[in-house]
Design a protein around this motif. Structure first.
Motif, PDB file in Angstrom:
ATOM      1  N   PHE A   6       0.722  -1.118  -0.030  1.00 22.64           N
ATOM      2  CA  PHE A   6       0.016  -0.058   0.065  1.00 22.64           C
ATOM      3  C   PHE A   6       0.972   1.318  -0.140  1.00 22.64           C
ATOM      4  O   PHE A   6       1.901   1.466   0.654  1.00 22.64           O
ATOM      5  N   VAL A   7       0.534   2.186  -0.977  1.00 26.31           N
ATOM      6  CA  VAL A   7       1.271   3.488  -0.871  1.00 26.31           C
ATOM      7  C   VAL A   7       0.357   4.757  -0.759  1.00 26.31           C
ATOM      8  O   VAL A   7      -0.721   4.586  -1.257  1.00 26.31           O
ATOM      9  N   TYR A   8       0.665   5.454   0.153  1.00 28.28           N
ATOM     10  CA  TYR A   8      -0.460   6.629   0.410  1.00 28.28           C
ATOM     11  C   TYR A   8       0.502   8.004   0.144  1.00 28.28           C
ATOM     12  O   TYR A   8       1.796   7.957   0.473  1.00 28.28           O
ATOM     13  N   SER A   9       0.028   8.701  -0.505  1.00 27.87           N
ATOM     14  CA  SER A   9       0.895  10.121  -0.418  1.00 27.87           C
ATOM     15  C   SER A   9      -0.376  11.155  -0.540  1.00 27.87           C
ATOM     16  O   SER A   9      -1.360  11.354  -1.108  1.00 27.87           O
ATOM     17  N   SER A  10      -0.014  12.267   0.398  1.00 33.83           N
ATOM     18  CA  SER A  10      -1.004  13.332   0.507  1.00 33.83           C
ATOM     19  C   SER A  10      -0.233  14.705   0.272  1.00 33.83           C
ATOM     20  O   SER A  10       0.626  15.037   0.847  1.00 33.83           O
ATOM     21  N   TYR A  11      -0.862  15.381  -0.695  1.00 35.88           N
ATOM     22  CA  TYR A  11      -0.392  16.727  -0.974  1.00 35.88           C
ATOM     23  C   TYR A  11       1.067  16.674  -1.158  1.00 35.88           C
ATOM     24  O   TYR A  11       1.627  17.797  -0.830  1.00 35.88           O
ATOM     25  N   SER A  12       1.593  16.045  -2.039  1.00 31.14           N
ATOM     26  CA  SER A  12       3.137  15.881  -2.407  1.00 31.14           C
ATOM     27  C   SER A  12       2.962  15.816  -4.142  1.00 31.14           C
ATOM     28  O   SER A  12       4.285  16.387  -4.470  1.00 31.14           O
ATOM     29  N   LEU A  13       2.206  15.254  -4.769  1.00 29.05           N
ATOM     30  CA  LEU A  13       2.432  14.942  -5.877  1.00 29.05           C
ATOM     31  C   LEU A  13       2.183  16.146  -6.954  1.00 29.05           C
ATOM     32  O   LEU A  13       2.539  16.193  -8.363  1.00 29.05           O
ATOM     33  N   HIS A  14       1.860  17.013  -6.552  1.00 29.27           N
ATOM     34  CA  HIS A  14       1.579  18.510  -7.229  1.00 29.27           C
ATOM     35  C   HIS A  14       3.134  19.214  -7.374  1.00 29.27           C
ATOM     36  O   HIS A  14       3.369  20.072  -7.941  1.00 29.27           O
ATOM     37  N   TRP A  15       3.971  18.599  -6.482  1.00 26.14           N
ATOM     38  CA  TRP A  15       5.405  19.202  -6.651  1.00 26.14           C
ATOM     39  C   TRP A  15       6.181  18.324  -7.718  1.00 26.14           C
ATOM     40  O   TRP A  15       6.328  17.307  -7.582  1.00 26.14           O
ATOM     41  N   LEU A  16       6.534  19.080  -8.394  1.00 24.88           N
ATOM     42  CA  LEU A  16       7.354  18.458  -9.681  1.00 24.88           C
ATOM     43  C   LEU A  16       8.801  18.146  -9.125  1.00 24.88           C
ATOM     44  O   LEU A  16       9.305  18.883  -8.208  1.00 24.88           O
ATOM     45  N   SER A  17       9.769  17.274  -9.996  1.00 25.14           N
ATOM     46  CA  SER A  17      11.100  16.994  -9.771  1.00 25.14           C
ATOM     47  C   SER A  17      11.886  18.356  -9.744  1.00 25.14           C
ATOM     48  O   SER A  17      12.990  18.441  -9.214  1.00 25.14           O
ATOM     49  N   ARG A  18      11.383  19.347 -10.620  1.00 25.90           N
ATOM     50  CA  ARG A  18      12.234  20.301 -11.017  1.00 25.90           C
ATOM     51  C   ARG A  18      11.388  21.464 -11.619  1.00 25.90           C
ATOM     52  O   ARG A  18      10.333  21.328 -12.094  1.00 25.90           O
ATOM     53  N   VAL A  19      11.887  22.599 -11.752  1.00 25.46           N
ATOM     54  CA  VAL A  19      11.101  23.669 -12.349  1.00 25.46           C
ATOM     55  C   VAL A  19      11.374  23.251 -13.805  1.00 25.46           C
ATOM     56  O   VAL A  19      12.535  23.003 -14.289  1.00 25.46           O
ATOM     57  N   PRO A  20      10.545  23.417 -14.744  1.00 26.76           N
ATOM     58  CA  PRO A  20      10.707  22.897 -16.301  1.00 26.76           C
ATOM     59  C   PRO A  20      11.618  23.695 -17.035  1.00 26.76           C
ATOM     60  O   PRO A  20      11.568  24.952 -16.923  1.00 26.76           O
ATOM     61  N   PRO A  21      12.764  23.111 -17.299  1.00 29.09           N
ATOM     62  CA  PRO A  21      13.942  23.660 -18.207  1.00 29.09           C
ATOM     63  C   PRO A  21      13.460  24.391 -19.358  1.00 29.09           C
ATOM     64  O   PRO A  21      14.060  25.451 -19.542  1.00 29.09           O
ATOM     65  N   ALA A  22      12.255  24.103 -19.876  1.00 34.33           N
ATOM     66  CA  ALA A  22      11.782  24.781 -21.371  1.00 34.33           C
ATOM     67  C   ALA A  22      11.470  26.145 -21.121  1.00 34.33           C
ATOM     68  O   ALA A  22      11.060  26.857 -21.912  1.00 34.33           O
TER      69      ALA A  22
END
Length: 362
Positions: free
Chosen positions: A149-165
């Motif tokens: 089981f994996v739970y994640s609350s209010y974390s996945l809207h954070w990206l791994s980085r600012v988009p380089p483009a």
């Protein structure tokens, strides 16, 4: 800016800490707690493991994570008596966040956590083994097939980085004066953010598919948006207000224009269709449930809603803002920000939406 080295919720238990300013997140997780508990109970009934692996991804450092773990443990134990040949399992709990997270604050509360469980069970205590796993969830964290089981609350809207483009050939942002997508942003800004979300979310799903058993579940809670337009009076609007607040400090001579022009947030609020598309394209999971919900605004007698939002945003963004602009602007910035939120609410409601997603590994 290396997000993995800088970004973290404000640690400790001080007045500006995440521990003291995460009640909105707790309220949201409580609103969908029935979905979390139903999902873990169904998983236990169908797989009946003797040892169950549970991961909280983006656990942060406040009380919310152990409260969720407690709910999960109680849900499983509540199901167990219905299965006479299957006693409660042992629980392997993996708490994950970035390396800069204040894991110590969580570990310090573990004795109290275990004590409360013993009291509720009249001296007995479930077999729970809790550990911290530092690292980005945009990539592998755990061994193959070790999680149920994996739970994640209010974390996945954070990206791994600012988009380089969003940076030109000279390394300067094309989104000047804005910290996120706004009505004044060039079209390629929203395209860059969407592309980064696709890349990150697909990597997240692929990594978890290796770590979860077949039939394993994920419950994901994240901020999002209702329609196609990236600019709305929801989550994107709170970032517009932060841009305006920083602009106000420029007019006061407290920060330089160039500093604002070079600051972008690593955030993305996806739509329902965008989430569904990535789940389908990645192919490791069935989408069992996807629901949208809003957190009802509650006014406190001693504090305006804007001030409460400002404290919440500060607890989340303080590490990034102080790294880029310096700590000296924090009090002034969030005083302005809270006032702007209240002024806007007096004109028209702001309605940030969230999604709760239940995925099953196939």
């Amino acid at each position: 800016m290396d997000v993995e080295k800088v970004f973290h919720m404000t640690g400790g238990v001080g007045v500006t800490s995440y521990a003291k300013n995460s009640s909105l997140q707790k309220k949201a997780s409580d609103m969908v707690k029935h979905i979390t508990t139903e999902t873990i109970q169904e998983l236990f009934l169908t797989s009946t493991p003797k040892s169950i692996g549970i991961a909280d991804l983006g656990c942060s450092s406040g009380p919310n994570t152990l409260a969720t773990i407690k709910d999960i443990v109680k849900a499983v134990e509540g199901t167990s008596p219905k299965m006479l040949l299957h006693p409660p399992p042992e629980f392997r709990v993996y708490l994950n966040d970035l390396p800069t997270n204040d894991f110590n604050s969580i570990f310090k509360t573990l004795p109290e956590f275990y004590s409360e469980l013993r009291k509720e069970k009249s001296g007995g205590c479930p077999s729970i083994f809790i550990g911290g796993y530092a690292g980005s969830f945009y990539g592998r964290l755990f061994p193959n097939n070790c999680l149920h089981f994996v739970y994640s609350s209010y974390s996945l809207h954070w990206l791994s980085r600012v988009p380089p483009a969003i940076y030109d050939e000279e390394g300067k942002s094309i989104n000047k004066g804005n910290v996120y997508i706004s009505e004044f942003s060039p079209p390629q800004v929203s395209q860059a953010y969407y592309k980064q979300f696709q890349e990150d979310f697909r990597l997240f799903l692929g990594s978890r598919s290796e770590e979860l058993i077949v039939g394993g579940r994920m419950v994901l809670i994240l901020l999002g948006r209702i329609g196609l337009d990236h600019v709305d009076r929801g989550n994107s609007f709170f970032w517009q207000l932060l841009s305006r607040s920083l602009t106000k400090l420029i007019s006061k001579g407290e920060i330089e224009v160039e500093k604002l022009d070079s600051y972008e947030v690593h955030f993305y609020a996806p739509s329902k269709n965008e989430i569904e598309d990535e789940v389908r394209k990645e192919g490791s999971f069935e989408l069992d449930r996807l629901e949208m919900f809003e957190i009802e605004r509650v006014e406190k007698d001693d504090e305006s809603y804007g001030a409460a939002v400002a404290k919440t945003v500060r607890a989340i963004q303080e590490s990034m803002i102080s790294h880029h602009f310096g700590q000296r602007i924090l009090d002034s910035l969030f005083e302005i920000y809270g006032r702007m939120v209240d002024e806007e609410l007096a004109k028209e409601e702001i309605k940030p939406i969230s999604f709760v997603i239940v995925l099953r590994k196939v």
